[in-house]
Write a protein that holds these residues in place. Structure first.
Motif, mmCIF file in Angstrom:
data_model
loop_
_atom_site.group_PDB
_atom_site.id
_atom_site.type_symbol
_atom_site.label_atom_id
_atom_site.label_comp_id
_atom_site.label_asym_id
_atom_site.label_seq_id
_atom_site.Cartn_x
_atom_site.Cartn_y
_atom_site.Cartn_z
ATOM 1 N N LEU A 70 0.812 -1.211 0.000
ATOM 2 C CA LEU A 70 0.000 0.000 0.000
ATOM 3 C C LEU A 70 0.845 1.260 0.000
ATOM 4 C CD1 LEU A 70 -2.396 -1.319 2.755
ATOM 5 C CD2 LEU A 70 -2.898 -1.235 0.306
ATOM 6 N N GLY A 71 0.149 2.385 -0.210
ATOM 7 C CA GLY A 71 0.803 3.676 -0.167
ATOM 8 C C GLY A 71 1.900 3.760 -1.205
ATOM 9 N N ARG A 72 3.084 4.068 -0.778
ATOM 10 C CA ARG A 72 4.234 4.194 -1.668
ATOM 11 C C ARG A 72 5.082 2.930 -1.666
ATOM 12 N NH1 ARG A 72 5.776 10.618 -0.631
ATOM 13 N NH2 ARG A 72 3.605 11.309 -0.680
ATOM 14 N N GLY A 73 4.429 1.830 -1.330
ATOM 15 C CA GLY A 73 5.096 0.535 -1.391
ATOM 16 C C GLY A 73 5.788 0.122 -0.119
ATOM 17 N N ALA A 74 5.621 0.909 0.959
ATOM 18 C CA ALA A 74 6.360 0.621 2.188
ATOM 19 C C ALA A 74 5.484 0.095 3.316
ATOM 20 C CB ALA A 74 7.065 1.904 2.663
ATOM 21 N N VAL A 75 4.179 0.052 3.115
ATOM 22 C CA VAL A 75 3.266 -0.329 4.196
ATOM 23 C C VAL A 75 2.397 -1.497 3.757
ATOM 24 C CG1 VAL A 75 1.399 0.443 5.712
ATOM 25 C CG2 VAL A 75 3.205 2.057 5.067
ATOM 26 N N ARG A 76 2.244 -2.442 4.655
ATOM 27 C CA ARG A 76 1.288 -3.523 4.464
ATOM 28 C C ARG A 76 0.337 -3.538 5.652
ATOM 29 N NH1 ARG A 76 2.629 -7.011 0.275
ATOM 30 N NH2 ARG A 76 0.930 -8.379 0.961
#
Length: 254
Positions: A109-115
């Motif tokens: 999610l987001g900018r690829g840094a959050v799951r």
């Protein structure tokens, strides 16, 4: 007692403000279900996941500031925009919310840094959405918290299903509101730990942030006093329930 009261008042003021994280907004359409996802930018990953259910004939766009408020405190928030007709199927609505949770759990999610964290999941909703959140909590065993804001009854009955739910819950009702009986039924029958807050000056329909139909005829539908009352209680309870920070334990204390 005075020290405890002061601390609680300070905490309430703290969570009334936006949290420490910026918020990214995404489109849930990639899952096949319309809706939005709000992601806390730079939050520790995996982040707790909150599914949000809207009221009758409403949609996520009526709760943007509330959902951003939650995301700013470190929660991934998913809000499907389904079942918005005059006669929605409540069970289908709960199924769509469940599917949206599953889809977000599989995504970066987001900018690829959050799951999203599969071990920290809550469901919440306003009005009809509060009843739908209760329905879904009765169907899944991985729900760690439920928030029902001025809930209304559903078909099948959310109150009847409440007898099977072990998850802890926060129930917000309006004093003397037209749906206060629905809230009392949920309180009476909920099997898990439940915190019931009666908001003396809140308006049951006032959590929405905009209503184009009423705006066109010059009536103000959103109620800022209701926003200010609900948002900190909602954020504080989820912080107490889904995080390991005991700072916010008072929000889950009856």
């Amino acid at each position: 007692m005075a020290i405890v009261a002061k601390k609680t008042k300070e905490l309430l003021a703290q969570v009334s403000r936006r949290g420490p994280y910026g918020v990214d907004r995404g489109d849930l359409g990639f899952t096949g279900t319309p809706g939005v996802v709000f992601v806390p930018r730079g939050a520790p990953s995996p982040a707790p996941l909150v599914g949000w259910a809207h009221d009758w004939t409403r949609g996520p766009e009526h709760y943007v500031d509330t959902l951003k408020h939650l995301a700013s405190w470190g929660f991934v928030v998913v809000a499907p925009a389904s079942d918005r007709g005059l006669r929605p199927n409540h069970q289908h609505y709960a199924d769509h919310l469940s599917a949206a949770l599953e889809d977000v759990l599989q995504a970066t999610l987001g900018r690829g840094a959050v799951r999203a964290d599969p071990h920290r999941i809550a469901v919440a909703g306003h009005g009809l959405g509060g009843g739908v959140a209760a329905l879904l909590a009765s169907q899944r065993t991985d729900i760690d918290g439920v928030v029902m804001v001025f809930p209304t009854e559903t078909v099948p009955s959310a109150a009847d299903r409440a007898m099977t739910v072990d998850a802890p819950a926060l129930l917000l009702s309006g004093a003397g509101g037209v749906h206060s009986e629905d809230a009392r039924d949920l309180q009476r029958l909920w099997r898990g730990d439940l915190v019931h807050r009666r908001l003396e000056k809140a308006i049951e329909t006032g959590l929405v942030e905009r209503n184009p139909l009423l705006e066109r005829v010059g009536l103000a539908d959103p109620d800022l006093r209701t926003h200010r009352a609900v948002r900190p209680l909602l954020a504080g309870y989820l912080l107490a329930t889904l995080t390991d920070d005991d700072t916010y334990a008072a929000f889950a204390d009856p």
